[in-house]
Design an enzyme around this catalytic site. Structure first.
Site, PDB file in Angstrom:
ATOM      1  N   CYS A  61       0.725  -1.273   0.008  1.00 59.72           N
ATOM      2  CA  CYS A  61      -0.027   0.133  -0.061  1.00 59.72           C
ATOM      3  C   CYS A  61       0.804   1.192  -0.036  1.00 59.72           C
ATOM      4  O   CYS A  61       0.632   2.229  -0.334  1.00 59.72           O
ATOM      5  CB  CYS A  61      -0.894   0.089   1.324  1.00 59.72           C
ATOM      6  SG  CYS A  61      -0.153   0.135   2.831  1.00 59.72           S
ATOM      7  N   CYS A  66      -1.135  -2.011   5.544  1.00 52.01           N
ATOM      8  CA  CYS A  66      -1.305  -3.582   5.299  1.00 52.01           C
ATOM      9  C   CYS A  66      -0.331  -4.313   5.626  1.00 52.01           C
ATOM     10  O   CYS A  66      -0.487  -5.585   5.850  1.00 52.01           O
ATOM     11  CB  CYS A  66      -1.150  -3.627   3.683  1.00 52.01           C
ATOM     12  SG  CYS A  66       0.268  -3.598   2.689  1.00 52.01           S
ATOM     13  N   CYS A 168      -6.958 -12.987   1.663  1.00 51.16           N
ATOM     14  CA  CYS A 168      -7.251 -14.532   1.270  1.00 51.16           C
ATOM     15  C   CYS A 168      -7.736 -15.419   2.419  1.00 51.16           C
ATOM     16  O   CYS A 168      -8.596 -16.267   2.300  1.00 51.16           O
ATOM     17  CB  CYS A 168      -6.099 -15.129   0.946  1.00 51.16           C
ATOM     18  SG  CYS A 168      -5.296 -14.385  -0.896  1.00 51.16           S
ATOM     19  N   LEU A 372       4.895  10.758  19.701  1.00 51.53           N
ATOM     20  CA  LEU A 372       3.879  11.509  20.157  1.00 51.53           C
ATOM     21  C   LEU A 372       4.105  13.092  19.962  1.00 51.53           C
ATOM     22  O   LEU A 372       2.989  13.755  19.269  1.00 51.53           O
ATOM     23  CB  LEU A 372       3.651  11.520  21.741  1.00 51.53           C
ATOM     24  CG  LEU A 372       2.442  12.185  22.303  1.00 51.53           C
ATOM     25  CD1 LEU A 372       1.288  11.662  21.746  1.00 51.53           C
ATOM     26  CD2 LEU A 372       2.434  12.095  23.933  1.00 51.53           C
ATOM     27  N   LYS A 450     -13.307   6.338  21.147  1.00 49.84           N
ATOM     28  CA  LYS A 450     -12.745   6.626  19.726  1.00 49.84           C
ATOM     29  C   LYS A 450     -13.823   5.714  19.129  1.00 49.84           C
ATOM     30  O   LYS A 450     -13.919   4.587  19.441  1.00 49.84           O
ATOM     31  CB  LYS A 450     -11.371   6.168  19.376  1.00 49.84           C
ATOM     32  CG  LYS A 450     -11.063   6.039  17.943  1.00 49.84           C
ATOM     33  CD  LYS A 450      -9.624   5.253  17.887  1.00 49.84           C
ATOM     34  CE  LYS A 450      -9.461   5.035  16.445  1.00 49.84           C
ATOM     35  NZ  LYS A 450      -8.021   4.417  16.261  1.00 49.84           N
ATOM     36  N   PHE A 829      -9.282 -12.134  -7.289  1.00 47.33           N
ATOM     37  CA  PHE A 829     -10.818 -12.065  -6.753  1.00 47.33           C
ATOM     38  C   PHE A 829     -11.558 -11.439  -7.760  1.00 47.33           C
ATOM     39  O   PHE A 829     -12.532 -11.025  -7.659  1.00 47.33           O
ATOM     40  CB  PHE A 829     -10.949 -11.170  -5.539  1.00 47.33           C
ATOM     41  CG  PHE A 829      -9.856 -11.353  -4.392  1.00 47.33           C
ATOM     42  CD1 PHE A 829      -9.839 -12.917  -3.916  1.00 47.33           C
ATOM     43  CD2 PHE A 829      -8.985 -10.575  -4.050  1.00 47.33           C
ATOM     44  CE1 PHE A 829      -9.144 -12.898  -2.866  1.00 47.33           C
ATOM     45  CE2 PHE A 829      -7.897 -10.895  -2.991  1.00 47.33           C
ATOM     46  CZ  PHE A 829      -8.136 -12.118  -2.529  1.00 47.33           C
ATOM     47  N   GLU A 833      -9.154 -10.173 -13.993  1.00 46.00           N
ATOM     48  CA  GLU A 833      -9.925 -10.923 -15.055  1.00 46.00           C
ATOM     49  C   GLU A 833      -9.742 -10.341 -16.498  1.00 46.00           C
ATOM     50  O   GLU A 833      -9.291 -10.526 -17.714  1.00 46.00           O
ATOM     51  CB  GLU A 833     -11.263 -11.366 -14.635  1.00 46.00           C
ATOM     52  CG  GLU A 833     -11.818 -12.294 -15.788  1.00 46.00           C
ATOM     53  CD  GLU A 833     -12.936 -12.733 -15.664  1.00 46.00           C
ATOM     54  OE1 GLU A 833     -13.969 -13.319 -16.688  1.00 46.00           O
ATOM     55  OE2 GLU A 833     -13.573 -12.735 -14.386  1.00 46.00           O
ATOM     56  N   ARG A 911     -26.251 -12.986 -13.743  1.00 43.90           N
ATOM     57  CA  ARG A 911     -26.121 -14.014 -12.609  1.00 43.90           C
ATOM     58  C   ARG A 911     -26.973 -13.359 -11.625  1.00 43.90           C
ATOM     59  O   ARG A 911     -27.426 -14.033 -10.564  1.00 43.90           O
ATOM     60  CB  ARG A 911     -24.428 -14.143 -12.293  1.00 43.90           C
ATOM     61  CG  ARG A 911     -24.206 -15.170 -11.505  1.00 43.90           C
ATOM     62  CD  ARG A 911     -22.826 -15.453 -10.925  1.00 43.90           C
ATOM     63  NE  ARG A 911     -22.397 -16.377 -11.840  1.00 43.90           N
ATOM     64  CZ  ARG A 911     -22.323 -17.819 -11.668  1.00 43.90           C
ATOM     65  NH1 ARG A 911     -23.033 -18.242 -10.632  1.00 43.90           N
ATOM     66  NH2 ARG A 911     -21.916 -18.404 -12.670  1.00 43.90           N
ATOM     67  N   ARG A 943     -15.513 -11.863  -7.049  1.00 47.88           N
ATOM     68  CA  ARG A 943     -15.509 -13.137  -6.458  1.00 47.88           C
ATOM     69  C   ARG A 943     -17.274 -13.272  -6.061  1.00 47.88           C
ATOM     70  O   ARG A 943     -17.577 -12.486  -5.252  1.00 47.88           O
ATOM     71  CB  ARG A 943     -15.054 -13.218  -5.144  1.00 47.88           C
ATOM     72  CG  ARG A 943     -14.797 -14.686  -4.422  1.00 47.88           C
ATOM     73  CD  ARG A 943     -14.013 -14.600  -3.130  1.00 47.88           C
ATOM     74  NE  ARG A 943     -13.628 -15.866  -2.754  1.00 47.88           N
ATOM     75  CZ  ARG A 943     -12.720 -16.256  -1.993  1.00 47.88           C
ATOM     76  NH1 ARG A 943     -12.168 -15.185  -1.304  1.00 47.88           N
ATOM     77  NH2 ARG A 943     -12.531 -17.275  -1.367  1.00 47.88           N
ATOM     78  N   GLU A1293     -16.151 -18.888  -4.958  1.00 49.30           N
ATOM     79  CA  GLU A1293     -16.991 -18.185  -4.874  1.00 49.30           C
ATOM     80  C   GLU A1293     -18.350 -18.388  -3.818  1.00 49.30           C
ATOM     81  O   GLU A1293     -18.831 -17.515  -3.144  1.00 49.30           O
ATOM     82  CB  GLU A1293     -17.628 -17.709  -6.329  1.00 49.30           C
ATOM     83  CG  GLU A1293     -16.610 -16.957  -6.977  1.00 49.30           C
ATOM     84  CD  GLU A1293     -16.772 -16.857  -8.512  1.00 49.30           C
ATOM     85  OE1 GLU A1293     -17.150 -15.601  -8.825  1.00 49.30           O
ATOM     86  OE2 GLU A1293     -17.096 -17.842  -9.214  1.00 49.30           O
TER      87      GLU A1293
END
Length: 1361
Positions: A61, A66, A168, A372, A450, A829, A833, A911, A943, A1293
């Protein structure tokens, strides 16, 4: 403001004369690195990957959100002579800050070529690595923890992974593998311990009460783990330990653009600051690093004060603790935690408040290095610590050089400290030296809260801190400070309300006055940045009320107010959620005792690449070594959502030294520029008009990445806006902005008559947002020229053949001159594609034209801007049903937000239309579908591919029927379930439909009825906490919606030594496809899996492949593998009969010398499918269905909208599992991704089509702390599937929709809260069910205080696409 000017008590009284060095020296994996010319702009991650070629550390990222880039840094504390080991984000850490440090990367702790470290081995063997891109970062977080604490607690484990994401696995297997290191679970019983690997519930109780011997519950054997011996770890480099000059010398590093100073004396620091008032002080670089990376700011002077004593010391005073401004947040947290155990309780209330808040401050990697002082000076309006410091009116020491003299003063945080957005009263030449944390008094209480989108590692939406003093031994307010973040450009106080509270009794009467006063004192403009206006305003009063409850309970405990001052039902409103220790069980079908030990089918085999992934040796696209004359490509993106392009001027960019070329639509013919996965309605480069922000306008090619990206930003584009600008589905409906040939309708039965005869008719709607794929590896491509008319691409794509085809089209060369190769993806995912072409086509063009290798890997913000998301959907439906609850008719309209081009949106919509009824039989149906054309990046496969969106409507429908008829939802579900032999609205007969069995087994596994009764009791006894439970079934059709894609190919080559190289048409995305294909081939050929290897997926091995999508990767490619194996077995059969006692290698050797071909292709085409209502009405739409049922229990906080999933039970019918470990991993990962879709992950767009949520800072995936506290998955036994390879079923899926069980459980809990106060249980809740939506749906006296302006009276900050 209390400000005190005084003489310098910090001055050392000596002239600043220190040795200065300009050579960077540090150690990496035990090897010394010397760099005479380090670049201050270079991060440690870039240095490791590009200079040292250590590519195990990944870029996920670029903003520390991450954890994919986690490494361990080790340094010596000269005061104590202790070695400190810290996990840090290499993507933010400046390499210049590493002087005198030792860096350990994943490659430095173990290797498959030598020996794996136990940390690497356990995550692999526990099945905790799927795509593997996040694995090195998780490994290093765990390794750093063990170096600091050789036997950590489960709490330590929770904290260690706060800054790591995995898309995953669903996290469960990672925790299962790593809890074996902890005090709680490293049991002397070894493998017989009941608390290990699914053999128990995590508390030592056996989970498996299934006495049947055909069920197994062990996915891995703990006894086979390597023992962990802390004494065998590498030593800290003696040179760094012995040579104090690494810490005592000043350092200056210079590059053409930036100078880096690391002074060692305070006077030196202040002199540099006086000479460079705009210089940035950098400690952890967690703020400046993000500004430089994503806001493209340039700071010519950077100062690192990490060796200046006064900024790094901790001192205890009689009334306070002094923390130097550079002391890390983690050191503050640890020091205060220790102090809390030693001091009287009343003195530590401010400290406890700070420690509790620091737990949720970013991730551990950030807290290890962030200071800080940096947090205060950054002045973020949503800082977690600033409200506490402001309410505490903490004293701070500031120093500066004035006329060559060191001057200090004290300032207090509080009213007047912040002067504007990220501005304060500290002068540019001054430096914040330290902060004093006050010890509290017996009559003083400090409470902070918070609320964020996600509890762990997230920025606040609103936070609060209340510091109240009572008159001794009374509940009369003597003084109070209330600070809030997220309600203004700065942290603010509420002085009017505070003044009103003085001399008042702390009671319910005061609460009523305070909440009304706070609403008036802290307004928010309807268009204020950050949006969620009503929610944020309600949080102010809710967080005050929670603080009131906490303090009241403390006053009760102190005997100051009577016990009944707070009702028992309200007490839990004071609580917040905490992460419990995970309980889990995984049950699957036991392999028959008669099955050969060499036969791997049905066994929980470890992912074929897991060991390489855990050691960082697994290569992804951008890990391919740089080539001698390689260039880097950066994309030029549209900044307008709908505009005419008047001009594009790259003159300035092309003038930069090292920039090689700029390409745009002018460099291609109109035909070559037109591309798309099905319809060529897109362009490689926008021509004349842009249709969304993030659309590719052109590409800069330069000698390196930073130069290319800088040049791309200097390309000047002039636009002319075009109206209308359409962003949302509602906008599209208003403007009738649909793609041609829509709407389309599917009908079954007689809808008109059914509605006439219906006893009940109800009209409703539901809405859900999109979802960012957030594969950890962004889109990447390396293009290499071969001969003059050939090109080879290494591409992070799920569809190599599509890339090959479109590269051929764009370059006007035949497909056989283009080879596309994909070894593995760091997640996909569906997002890789069809959208890979955004990167692959410009790379291929530049490579082909320049005859040089060209590389591109998108930054996370670019990837999120360009590549589209899951489709947002709107459903409007009309139902007919009987008084008993039997559904007789449904008319439903389905709208999806396609974005600016068609992509695969037509198929996604289809779908959704075919899945909307889920598992429920509706005899009379009319479904309409509209593909909405909007000015957003083109949305794409994800997915589930429309299935989850459609079923979301079905689950609303069944619940509406139960609510209106007043019947038990479970009875309504059972009454309406499809049964074997029923026919769907697309004319498919359901065979062996097992939903009732899954349903019953899941109810039993989850102890549903007992839990439901417990929830009823809980809800009666808790006003501000409510629980809900939901059962969600799923029916997912397996096949591509387009007939020709339902085919697979394979190629098997057997070599003279008996080893087998297998190629197939699928791509390994992390789903374990290669592992399953190896298992299939091993059984078919009768050989051990160790003899079989899959190298990559490539278009020159298996041609014309289908995308690895639609969950059919194992089905179509597995059958093709069997076909190839069958051919080879036929050829080898005479040899095996002639040499029955020989082994495999001898047979192969004999075949070779007998000139028998040891290479075979395999092919499979899925039979009986290709449904078309007109041309092929009797064919199947789907090959078969994968089914399952999930039950989730959720608890919500009605005051804040926060929630926690207490338990999830899933029963899935996936036939006879080829690999239960991989399949259960897929189920858990899909559930968590679905849970994110329906509860957490919110795409935030401006009304102008700007995507605000461009990284993990704004876009929240589920983290380790978000998994269900109890997570049990069972695979249905004795349910083989005759229509797929080795009786298995697709699994990728289908389980995703079960994640909606959390959504519907939340809705159930909200309904309980509303019913208690007499509000309707028929209410709208859009997905995702964010904290804002949950809170505002729980209507009460506090939300009623918030007046909401009419929607047409203002322009909102953000809108829902």
């Amino acid at each position: 403001m209390d400000q005190k000017i005084e003489s310098s008590d910090l001055s050392t009284g000596k002239n600043v004369r220190t040795k200065t060095s300009s050579v960077l020296i540090f150690f990496v994996n035990g090897k010394k690195v010397i760099d005479a010319n380090p670049d201050p702009e270079c991060t440690l991650l870039t240095y490791l990957r590009d200079k040292l070629f250590l590519c195990g550390t990944k870029l996920g990222c670029g903003e520390g959100g991450c954890g994919a880039c986690t490494v361990m840094i080790s340094r010596i504390d000269r005061n104590t002579n202790e070695i400190r080991h810290l996990a840090v984000n290499a993507c933010l850490t400046p390499v210049c800050a590493m002087h005198g440090y030792a860096v350990t990367t994943v490659e430095g702790i173990g290797s498959t070529r030598t020996r794996l470290h136990p940390v690497q081995e356990r995550i692999a063997k526990a099945h905790g690595s799927q795509c593997g891109f996040c694995t090195p970062g998780i490994v290093m977080s765990m390794y750093a923890l063990l170096r600091s604490s050789p036997q950590p607690t489960m709490k330590d484990l929770e904290i260690a992974f706060q800054g790591n994401l995995c898309r995953c696995t669903g996290y469960r297997p990672i925790l299962e593998g790593y809890k074996t290191f902890t005090k709680e679970f490293s049991c002397a019983m070894g493998d017989k311990c009941c608390k290990v690997n699914g053999n128990g519930d995590g508390n030592g109780n056996s989970c498996n009460d299934n006495s049947s011997n055909n069920v197994d519950d062990k996915l891995f054997e703990k006894s086979k783990f390597l023992p962990f011996d802390p004494s065998q770890e590498p030593i800290f480099p003696p040179e760094l330990q012995l040579n104090t000059e690494f810490d005592s010398n000043s350092i200056v590093f210079k590059s053409p653009r930036v100078t880096w100073y690391r002074p060692v004396e305070l006077e030196e620091l202040l002199q540099i600051k006086a000479q460079n008032p705009n210089a940035k002080l950098v400690v952890g670089n967690t703020e400046v690093g993000v500004e430089v990376k994503f806001k493209h700011l340039l700071y010519p002077v950077l100062i690192n004060p990490s060796k200046v004593k006064q900024l790094n010391e901790i001192k205890e005073h009689e009334d306070s603790i002094y923390f130097g401004a550079s002391v890390s947040l983690m050191d503050i947290q640890n020091y205060l935690q220790d102090l809390i155990t030693k001091l009287p309780e009343y003195q530590t209330r401010f400290f406890k408040c700070a420690v509790e808040m620091l737990h949720y401050f970013a991730g551990k990697q950030i807290r290890n290095v962030a200071s800080l002082g940096g947090n205060i000076m950054t002045g973020s309006p949503i800082s977690d610590m600033n409200p506490i410091l402001t309410a505490g009116t903490v004293k701070m020491l500031v120093a500066g050089m004035v006329d060559g003299q060191l001057k200090t003063r004290y300032v207090h945080m509080g009213s007047g400290f912040f002067t504007g957005y990220r501005k304060n009263i500290i002068a540019p030449h001054e430096v914040l030296i330290g902060i004093y944390f006050p010890k509290t008094l017996p009559n003083q209480y400090v409470i902070a809260f918070k609320q964020a989108r996600r509890r762990d590692d997230d920025i606040a939406i609103v936070n609060s801190a209340i510091n109240v003093f009572f008159k001794p031994n009374t509940n009369i307010v003597d003084q109070i400070f209330m600070a809030f973040g997220g309600m203004a450009p700065t942290t603010i106080l509420a002085p009017r309300t505070s003044e009103m509270m003085i001399k008042q009794n702390w009671d319910h009467v005061l609460v009523e006055r305070v909440t009304e006063s706070l609403c008036a004192e802290l307004p928010l403009e309807p268009s204020a940045p950050g949006g969620m206006i009503a929610y944020r305003r309600s949080l102010v009063v809710s967080l005050f009320y929670k603080s009131y409850l906490v303090i009241s309970q403390k006053l009760v405990s102190a005997g100051i107010i009577p016990y009944d001052s707070i009702s028992d039902e309200e007490c839990s409103g004071a609580e917040t959620f905490h992460t419990p220790i995970l309980k889990s069980a995984q049950l699957f079908e036991r392999v028959s005792s008669e099955q050969s030990i060499c036969d791997p089918i049905g066994r929980p085999k470890v992912h074929a690449a897991a060991m390489k992934q855990a050691t960082g040796e697994a290569m992804y696209c951008d890990d391919i070594p740089r080539m001698e004359n390689e260039l880097y490509l950066a994309l030029v993106l549209s900044t307008k959502a709908h505009a005419k392009i008047l001009s594009i001027d790259a003159t300035e960019a092309l003038a930069m030294d090292g920039v090689q070329a700029f390409y745009s639509s002018k460099d291609l013919t109109e035909y070559e520029n037109e591309v798309g996965p099905v319809f060529h309605d897109e362009t490689v480069f926008a021509a004349n008009v842009v249709y969304c922000q993030g659309q590719v306008l052109g590409a800069i090619v330069a000698s390196n990445q930073s130069l290319a990206q800088r040049a791309a930003r200097s390309v000047h584009v002039i636009y002319e806006d075009i109206s209308p600008l359409i962003v949302t589905i509602e906008h599209a409906i208003e403007h009738k902005s649909y793609f041609p040939n829509y709407p389309r309708f599917v009908e079954k039965g007689d809808i008109g008559t059914a509605f006439k005869d219906a006893e009940h008719i109800f009209e409703g709607s539901c809405r859900m947002g999109g979802q960012e794929h957030f594969y950890l590896e962004t889109h990447a491509c390396v293009a290499i020229p071969r001969d003059s008319d050939e090109i080879e691409l290494f591409c992070s794509t799920q569809h190599p053949s599509e890339v090959q085809k479109l590269v051929s089209h764009v370059l006007s060369i035949p497909a056989h001159r283009v080879v596309c190769r994909s070894k593995r993806l760091g997640g996909g995912f569906g997002g890789k594609e069809s959208r890979s072409i955004s990167v692959a086509l410009p790379c291929a063009l530049a490579c082909y034209r320049l005859r040089r290798p060209v590389r591109c890997m998108l930054d996370r913000d670019e990837d999120m801007m360009i590549t589209g998301t899951r489709h947002p959907f709107l459903f409007k439906y009309k139902l007919g049903f009987t008084s008993e609850g039997l559904i007789t008719a449904c008319y439903i309209e389905c709208y999806n937000n396609a974005g600016w081009s068609m992509d695969l949106s037509f198929s996604v919509l289809e779908r959704a239309m075919y899945h909307f009824e889920n598992c429920y039989k509706i005899p009379n149906i009319k479904v309409g579908g509209w593909v909405c054309k909007t000015n957003l990046p083109s949305n794409t496969a994800f997915r589930g591919f429309g299935g989850p969106q459609g079923m979301f409507a079905g689950e609303h429908i069944i619940r509406d029927v139960a609510r209106i008829t007043g019947k038990d939802l479970l009875d309504i579900m059972r009454m309406n379930f499809y049964k074997s032999g029923d026919i769907t609205h697309y004319n498919q007969k359901l065979e062996n439909f097992p939903i009732q069995r899954c349903f019953d087994e899941c109810l039993k596994q989850a102890n549903f009825y007992m839990k439901r009764k417990e929830i009823e009791d809980f809800n009666k006894n808790n006003r501000w906490r409510k629980r809900g439970i939901a059962v969600v079934p799923t029916k997912y059709g397996i096949a591509f919606g387009v007939m020709h894609l339902n085919q697979g190919g394979a190629l098997i080559n057997i070599y003279g030594d008996g080893s087998v190289l297998l190629s197939h048409g699928g791509v390994e995305i992390g789903q374990g496809l290669n592992t399953k294909m190896i298992q299939c081939a091993a059984r078919a050929l009768g050989i051990p899996t160790e003899l079989i290897h899959i190298s990559e997926t490539a278009t020159d091995k298996v041609p014309n492949t289908s995308p690895t999508a639609a969950s059919v990767g194992s089905d179509i490619n597995g059958m093709a593998v069997l076909d190839a194996c069958q051919k080879l077995n036929e050829r080898l059969k005479p040899i095996k009969e002639a040499l029955p006692k020989a082994d495999w290698k001898e047979w192969i050797n004999k075949a070779y010398f007998d000139r028998i071909s040891l290479s075979a292709t395999g092919f499979y085409s899925m039979p009986d499918i290709g449904y078309d209502p007109i041309n092929n009405p009797n064919a199947r739409m789907y090959n078969y269905y994968t089914n399952g049922v999930g039950i989730s229990v959720v608890e919500i906080d009605c005051l804040t909208g926060d929630h926690q999933v207490l338990s999830t039970d899933i029963v899935m019918d996936i036939g006879s599992s080829i690999n239960p470990a991989i399949d259960i991993g897929q189920i858990e990962g899909a559930y968590m991704q679905g849970y994110g879709l329906f509860t957490l992950e919110e795409l935030i767009y401006s009304p102008q089509g700007t995507l605000y949520s461009r990284g993990p800072g704004m876009y929240k995936l589920p983290g380790f702390a978000d998994i269900p506290a109890e997570f049990n998955v069972s695979l249905l036994t004795g349910a083989p599937n005759p229509r797929a390879v080795y009786s298995s079923k697709a699994v990728g899926e289908p389980p995703l929709f079960i994640g909606s069980a959390a959504f519907f459980a939340i809705k159930d809990a909200i309904a309980a809260a509303r019913a208690e106060k007499g509000f309707s249980t028929n209410f709208e809740l859009h997905a995702p069910a964010t904290s804002a939506r949950i809170r505002m749906a729980c209507r009460d006296k506090f939300t009623n205080l918030i007046d909401e302006p009419h929607a047409d009276s203002f322009t909102p900050w953000n809108i829902v696409p």
